[in-house]
Design a protein around this motif. Structure first.
Motif, PDB file in Angstrom:
ATOM      1  N   UNK A   1      -4.941 -13.225  -0.879  1.00  0.00           N
ATOM      2  CA  UNK A   1      -6.210 -12.509  -0.883  1.00  0.00           C
ATOM      3  C   UNK A   1      -7.298 -13.491  -1.278  1.00  0.00           C
TER       4      UNK A   1
ATOM      5  N   UNK B   1     -15.572  -1.262  -8.376  1.00  0.00           N
ATOM      6  CA  UNK B   1     -14.389  -0.409  -8.410  1.00  0.00           C
ATOM      7  C   UNK B   1     -14.347   0.563  -7.238  1.00  0.00           C
ATOM      8  N   UNK B   2     -15.116   0.307  -6.214  1.00  0.00           N
ATOM      9  CA  UNK B   2     -15.111   1.206  -5.061  1.00  0.00           C
ATOM     10  C   UNK B   2     -14.099   0.714  -4.042  1.00  0.00           C
ATOM     11  N   UNK B   3     -13.214   1.597  -3.619  1.00  0.00           N
ATOM     12  CA  UNK B   3     -12.180   1.219  -2.651  1.00  0.00           C
ATOM     13  C   UNK B   3     -12.718   1.358  -1.229  1.00  0.00           C
ATOM     14  N   UNK B   4     -12.514   0.348  -0.435  1.00  0.00           N
ATOM     15  CA  UNK B   4     -12.900   0.386   0.964  1.00  0.00           C
ATOM     16  C   UNK B   4     -11.701   0.048   1.826  1.00  0.00           C
ATOM     17  N   UNK B   5     -11.684   0.635   3.022  1.00  0.00           N
ATOM     18  CA  UNK B   5     -10.547   0.391   3.898  1.00  0.00           C
ATOM     19  C   UNK B   5     -10.554  -1.039   4.412  1.00  0.00           C
ATOM     20  N   UNK B   6      -9.375  -1.510   4.772  1.00  0.00           N
ATOM     21  CA  UNK B   6      -9.236  -2.836   5.346  1.00  0.00           C
ATOM     22  C   UNK B   6      -9.229  -2.731   6.860  1.00  0.00           C
TER      23      UNK B   6
ATOM     24  N   UNK C   1      -8.077  -4.672  10.272  1.00  0.00           N
ATOM     25  CA  UNK C   1      -7.070  -5.651  10.654  1.00  0.00           C
ATOM     26  C   UNK C   1      -7.387  -6.322  11.986  1.00  0.00           C
TER      27      UNK C   1
END
Lengths: 109, 115
Positions: free
Chosen positions: B48, B99-104, B106
């Motif tokens: 990462x 701390x905000x989750x975001x989609x990956x 690909x």
């Protein structure tokens, strides 16, 4: 340890409804993702749940129960193009995704 | 080009070869990832880069070496690979904001075969 469990393969009929289950154990929890991956292609984002309950997006819905460590993806009015692998992934306390091995969904006419 | 692109799409290499995989994201994201996908196994996170800093992953063999020259480009340098390294290598990117989750998102992957 951290773990995501989902069925290896499921079969359903065109036009029907199918539910793909996922159970998770993560160190901390910051949400759960569902991705779709057609054979030979990249995974694509379907849904994200962080609060309990059902999120609906057209023919696809995703449910989360944090107390049970459980989620499901519900696909309605199945179409042949829905044949794909569906990947469940939990986001741990370090905001790292822990992935399941995927559920291969086979749609029959 | 849009989204996340990867080259080459297919690669066959001998165990003594040196090759590199390339990934480019056109989404303005600040994090990039390398994954290994083997048949019927979960995606394995290899490396990462977040804000161009590498997050170490001690379980990845040293024959895999990542490079992130800027926030849009990511490389995976390969040398003296083993047949069990044959797999689909996926690159992904996402936006990391506290701390905000975001989609990956690909890329299409590189199908690697080690002979």
């Amino acid at each position: 340890g951290q773990n995501i469990d989902q069925p290896t393969e499921m079969t359903a009929t065109e036009g029907a409804i199918v539910q793909i289950n996922c159970t998770y154990q993560t160190s901390g929890f910051n949400g759960l993702f569902w991705y779709q991956q057609h054979a030979g292609e990249a995974p694509t984002f379907l849904s994200y749940n962080v609060l309990d309950g059902l999120e609906e997006k057209g023919r696809f819905s995703s449910f989360l129960s944090r107390s049970k460590g459980y989620s499901y993806l519900l696909l309605k009015e199945l179409q042949m193009k829905d044949s794909a692998s569906y990947l469940c992934a939990g986001l741990d306390s370090n905001y790292q995704l822990i992935w399941g091995a995927g559920t291969k969904l086979i749609i029959k006419p | 080009e849009t989204g996340v692109t990867q080259t080459p799409r297919h690669l066959v290499m001998g165990m003594t070869n040196k090759k590199s995989l390339k990934c480019e994201q056109h989404l303005g994201h600040n994090a990039m990832y390398w994954y290994k996908q083997s048949a019927k196994k979960p995606l394995e996170l290899m490396f990462v880069y977040s804000l161009e800093e590498r997050v170490e992953n001690n379980s990845v063999p040293s024959r895999f070496s990542p490079e992130c020259p800027n926030s849009s480009h990511l490389f995976l340098h390969l040398h003296t690979l083993q047949p069990e390294d044959s797999a689909l290598y996926l690159c992904a990117s996402s936006q990391v904001l506290d701390t905000v989750a975001h989609e990956q998102y690909f890329g299409p992957g590189t199908r690697l075969t080690v002979t």
